[in-house]
Design a protein around this motif. Structure first.
Motif, PDB file in Angstrom:
ATOM      1  N   GLU A  93       0.825  -1.208   0.000  1.00  0.00           N
ATOM      2  CA  GLU A  93       0.000   0.000   0.000  1.00  0.00           C
ATOM      3  C   GLU A  93       0.858   1.256   0.000  1.00  0.00           C
ATOM      4  O   GLU A  93       0.512   2.249  -0.646  1.00  0.00           O
ATOM      5  CB  GLU A  93      -0.944   0.013   1.198  1.00  0.00           C
ATOM      6  CG  GLU A  93      -1.867   1.222   1.188  1.00  0.00           C
ATOM      7  CD  GLU A  93      -3.027   1.105   2.154  1.00  0.00           C
ATOM      8  OE1 GLU A  93      -3.564   2.150   2.550  1.00  0.00           O
ATOM      9  OE2 GLU A  93      -3.402  -0.029   2.508  1.00  0.00           O
ATOM     10  N   ALA A  94       1.975   1.219   0.714  1.00  0.00           N
ATOM     11  CA  ALA A  94       2.853   2.389   0.747  1.00  0.00           C
ATOM     12  C   ALA A  94       3.386   2.705  -0.645  1.00  0.00           C
ATOM     13  O   ALA A  94       3.384   3.860  -1.086  1.00  0.00           O
ATOM     14  CB  ALA A  94       4.010   2.147   1.716  1.00  0.00           C
ATOM     15  N   VAL A  95       3.834   1.682  -1.355  1.00  0.00           N
ATOM     16  CA  VAL A  95       4.370   1.890  -2.702  1.00  0.00           C
ATOM     17  C   VAL A  95       3.258   2.289  -3.666  1.00  0.00           C
ATOM     18  O   VAL A  95       3.438   3.155  -4.526  1.00  0.00           O
ATOM     19  CB  VAL A  95       5.101   0.631  -3.197  1.00  0.00           C
ATOM     20  CG1 VAL A  95       5.530   0.788  -4.649  1.00  0.00           C
ATOM     21  CG2 VAL A  95       6.316   0.353  -2.321  1.00  0.00           C
ATOM     22  N   GLY A 127      13.545   4.186 -10.441  1.00  0.00           N
ATOM     23  CA  GLY A 127      14.830   4.715 -10.015  1.00  0.00           C
ATOM     24  C   GLY A 127      14.870   5.038  -8.530  1.00  0.00           C
ATOM     25  O   GLY A 127      15.939   5.282  -7.972  1.00  0.00           O
ATOM     26  N   ARG A 128      13.703   5.007  -7.874  1.00  0.00           N
ATOM     27  CA  ARG A 128      13.642   5.307  -6.440  1.00  0.00           C
ATOM     28  C   ARG A 128      14.117   4.105  -5.631  1.00  0.00           C
ATOM     29  O   ARG A 128      13.755   2.964  -5.929  1.00  0.00           O
ATOM     30  CB  ARG A 128      12.219   5.688  -6.035  1.00  0.00           C
ATOM     31  CG  ARG A 128      11.711   6.934  -6.730  1.00  0.00           C
ATOM     32  CD  ARG A 128      10.359   7.352  -6.212  1.00  0.00           C
ATOM     33  NE  ARG A 128      10.411   7.696  -4.794  1.00  0.00           N
ATOM     34  CZ  ARG A 128       9.588   8.565  -4.214  1.00  0.00           C
ATOM     35  NH1 ARG A 128       8.670   9.180  -4.927  1.00  0.00           N
ATOM     36  NH2 ARG A 128       9.680   8.822  -2.927  1.00  0.00           N
ATOM     37  N   PRO A 129      14.932   4.330  -4.598  1.00  0.00           N
ATOM     38  CA  PRO A 129      15.489   3.213  -3.817  1.00  0.00           C
ATOM     39  C   PRO A 129      14.428   2.287  -3.237  1.00  0.00           C
ATOM     40  O   PRO A 129      14.580   1.064  -3.274  1.00  0.00           O
ATOM     41  CB  PRO A 129      16.272   3.924  -2.703  1.00  0.00           C
ATOM     42  CG  PRO A 129      16.594   5.264  -3.262  1.00  0.00           C
ATOM     43  CD  PRO A 129      15.440   5.635  -4.137  1.00  0.00           C
ATOM     44  N   GLU A 130      13.339   2.870  -2.694  1.00  0.00           N
ATOM     45  CA  GLU A 130      12.332   2.025  -2.064  1.00  0.00           C
ATOM     46  C   GLU A 130      11.620   1.129  -3.071  1.00  0.00           C
ATOM     47  O   GLU A 130      11.257  -0.012  -2.766  1.00  0.00           O
ATOM     48  CB  GLU A 130      11.306   2.873  -1.296  1.00  0.00           C
ATOM     49  CG  GLU A 130      10.559   3.899  -2.136  1.00  0.00           C
ATOM     50  CD  GLU A 130      11.230   5.248  -2.160  1.00  0.00           C
ATOM     51  OE1 GLU A 130      10.520   6.263  -2.069  1.00  0.00           O
ATOM     52  OE2 GLU A 130      12.472   5.281  -2.278  1.00  0.00           O
ATOM     53  N   VAL A 131      11.441   1.632  -4.297  1.00  0.00           N
ATOM     54  CA  VAL A 131      10.788   0.825  -5.327  1.00  0.00           C
ATOM     55  C   VAL A 131      11.739  -0.256  -5.827  1.00  0.00           C
ATOM     56  O   VAL A 131      11.336  -1.400  -6.056  1.00  0.00           O
ATOM     57  CB  VAL A 131      10.306   1.720  -6.487  1.00  0.00           C
ATOM     58  CG1 VAL A 131       9.702   0.871  -7.603  1.00  0.00           C
ATOM     59  CG2 VAL A 131       9.277   2.722  -5.984  1.00  0.00           C
ATOM     60  N   ARG A 132      12.996   0.089  -5.983  1.00  0.00           N
ATOM     61  CA  ARG A 132      13.974  -0.918  -6.413  1.00  0.00           C
ATOM     62  C   ARG A 132      14.072  -2.055  -5.407  1.00  0.00           C
ATOM     63  O   ARG A 132      14.175  -3.226  -5.776  1.00  0.00           O
ATOM     64  CB  ARG A 132      15.348  -0.271  -6.599  1.00  0.00           C
ATOM     65  CG  ARG A 132      15.440   0.621  -7.828  1.00  0.00           C
ATOM     66  CD  ARG A 132      16.876   0.903  -8.184  1.00  0.00           C
ATOM     67  NE  ARG A 132      16.990   1.752  -9.352  1.00  0.00           N
ATOM     68  CZ  ARG A 132      18.086   1.869 -10.079  1.00  0.00           C
ATOM     69  NH1 ARG A 132      19.162   1.182  -9.746  1.00  0.00           N
ATOM     70  NH2 ARG A 132      18.118   2.659 -11.128  1.00  0.00           N
ATOM     71  N   ARG A 133      14.039  -1.711  -4.128  1.00  0.00           N
ATOM     72  CA  ARG A 133      14.105  -2.749  -3.099  1.00  0.00           C
ATOM     73  C   ARG A 133      12.888  -3.663  -3.180  1.00  0.00           C
ATOM     74  O   ARG A 133      12.996  -4.885  -3.042  1.00  0.00           O
ATOM     75  CB  ARG A 133      14.200  -2.111  -1.715  1.00  0.00           C
ATOM     76  CG  ARG A 133      15.509  -1.377  -1.461  1.00  0.00           C
ATOM     77  CD  ARG A 133      15.534  -0.788  -0.058  1.00  0.00           C
ATOM     78  NE  ARG A 133      16.659   0.112   0.109  1.00  0.00           N
ATOM     79  CZ  ARG A 133      17.904  -0.273   0.367  1.00  0.00           C
ATOM     80  NH1 ARG A 133      18.175  -1.559   0.474  1.00  0.00           N
ATOM     81  NH2 ARG A 133      18.872   0.614   0.507  1.00  0.00           N
ATOM     82  N   LEU A 134      11.719  -3.073  -3.387  1.00  0.00           N
ATOM     83  CA  LEU A 134      10.508  -3.877  -3.501  1.00  0.00           C
ATOM     84  C   LEU A 134      10.577  -4.785  -4.718  1.00  0.00           C
ATOM     85  O   LEU A 134      10.253  -5.976  -4.645  1.00  0.00           O
ATOM     86  CB  LEU A 134       9.281  -2.967  -3.596  1.00  0.00           C
ATOM     87  CG  LEU A 134       7.942  -3.681  -3.831  1.00  0.00           C
ATOM     88  CD1 LEU A 134       7.615  -4.610  -2.670  1.00  0.00           C
ATOM     89  CD2 LEU A 134       6.821  -2.677  -4.049  1.00  0.00           C
ATOM     90  N   LEU A 135      11.023  -4.246  -5.845  1.00  0.00           N
ATOM     91  CA  LEU A 135      11.098  -5.041  -7.069  1.00  0.00           C
ATOM     92  C   LEU A 135      12.107  -6.177  -6.938  1.00  0.00           C
ATOM     93  O   LEU A 135      11.857  -7.304  -7.390  1.00  0.00           O
ATOM     94  CB  LEU A 135      11.463  -4.140  -8.250  1.00  0.00           C
ATOM     95  CG  LEU A 135      10.402  -3.115  -8.666  1.00  0.00           C
ATOM     96  CD1 LEU A 135      10.946  -2.197  -9.750  1.00  0.00           C
ATOM     97  CD2 LEU A 135       9.133  -3.811  -9.140  1.00  0.00           C
ATOM     98  N   ARG A 136      13.244  -5.887  -6.317  1.00  0.00           N
ATOM     99  CA  ARG A 136      14.237  -6.949  -6.124  1.00  0.00           C
ATOM    100  C   ARG A 136      13.678  -8.058  -5.240  1.00  0.00           C
ATOM    101  O   ARG A 136      13.896  -9.245  -5.489  1.00  0.00           O
ATOM    102  CB  ARG A 136      15.520  -6.368  -5.516  1.00  0.00           C
ATOM    103  CG  ARG A 136      16.393  -5.634  -6.520  1.00  0.00           C
ATOM    104  CD  ARG A 136      17.794  -5.459  -5.978  1.00  0.00           C
ATOM    105  NE  ARG A 136      17.829  -4.566  -4.830  1.00  0.00           N
ATOM    106  CZ  ARG A 136      18.068  -3.265  -4.908  1.00  0.00           C
ATOM    107  NH1 ARG A 136      18.266  -2.698  -6.092  1.00  0.00           N
ATOM    108  NH2 ARG A 136      18.099  -2.517  -3.826  1.00  0.00           N
TER     109      ARG A 136
END
Length: 222
Positions: A93-95, A127-136
């Motif tokens: 939900e945050a993302v 490119g946002r760190p929080e989104v990259r972490r979620l995707l990984r």
């Protein structure tokens, strides 16, 4: 002469404590308008989502617990579980909220411009760190029911925007009505996701423009 008893007479020295009706109404109106909308529940929800995004910029998702989120948001763990059910629920939900706030659906009246706007939004988002972490985490932990749920929610939101873009273009006769909107969005964004998640290369402005050109050539013949 017979006197008429009119009952007790008012004391002229007594203080009048009655408040005029107009003042009562004004006071009530002031109280009602000064009440904050949303209330505590909305404030707590915002605290938790903000705390979750902050943690995602610092750490990988599999190292973040509900206890960590609750502590950062200064709320009880039960509050998080009651509203979201799990760590993945609140992360998703945050993302999603961040995505919706920063990526309004493009409405330029042109397929080429809409795709360019969407492509730039996607490039900035992943490119946002929080989104990259979620995707990984989504790809590394594939098969985990909670992670799979987060992935489904994330891509469902992105594809919903793409479908609207393609449907509008079809109404303007810019693209064939037999074309699947999901195919269009996959062609547009897949190379960008590949760069971020597989090759580790930067998604440059030139690369984004090339993705748009290739997609238009493939589906619109231009």
């Amino acid at each position: 002469m017979v006197s008429i008893n009119a009952g007790p007479q008012p004391d002229p020295t007594a203080r009048n404590t009655e408040v005029p009706t107009s003042e009562l109404a004004a006071s009530g109106e002031q109280r009602s308008t000064s009440k904050r909308p949303g209330g505590r529940s909305a404030r707590v929800q915002e605290q938790v989502l903000t705390a979750t995004l902050a943690l995602l910029t610092e750490r990988e998702i599999d190292t973040i617990s509900v206890a960590d989120i609750a502590a950062r948001a200064n709320v009880a763990e039960t509050t998080v579980y009651r509203r979201w059910g799990s760590r993945t629920g609140v992360v998703s939900e945050a993302v999603m909220k961040m995505t919706a706030a920063n990526n309004p659906p493009p409405r330029t009246g042109s397929l080429a411009e809409d795709l360019m706007t969407l492509a730039k939004q996607v490039a900035m988002l992943i490119g946002r760190p929080e989104v990259r972490r979620l995707l990984r985490a989504v790809y590394a932990l594939s098969g985990d029911p909670e992670i799979d749920e987060a992935r489904t929610a994330f891509y469902a939101a992105r594809f919903a925007i793409a479908r609207d873009i393609v449907e509008q273009a079809q109404q303007r006769n810019e693209i064939g009505t037999d074309i699947d909107s999901d195919d269009v969005i996959e062609s547009l964004v897949a190379p960008m996701y590949f760069r971020v998640l597989v090759s580790g290369r930067e998604v440059t402005e030139e690369f984004v423009e090339r993705c748009v050109r290739d997609t238009l050539l493939l589906f619109a013949g231009k």
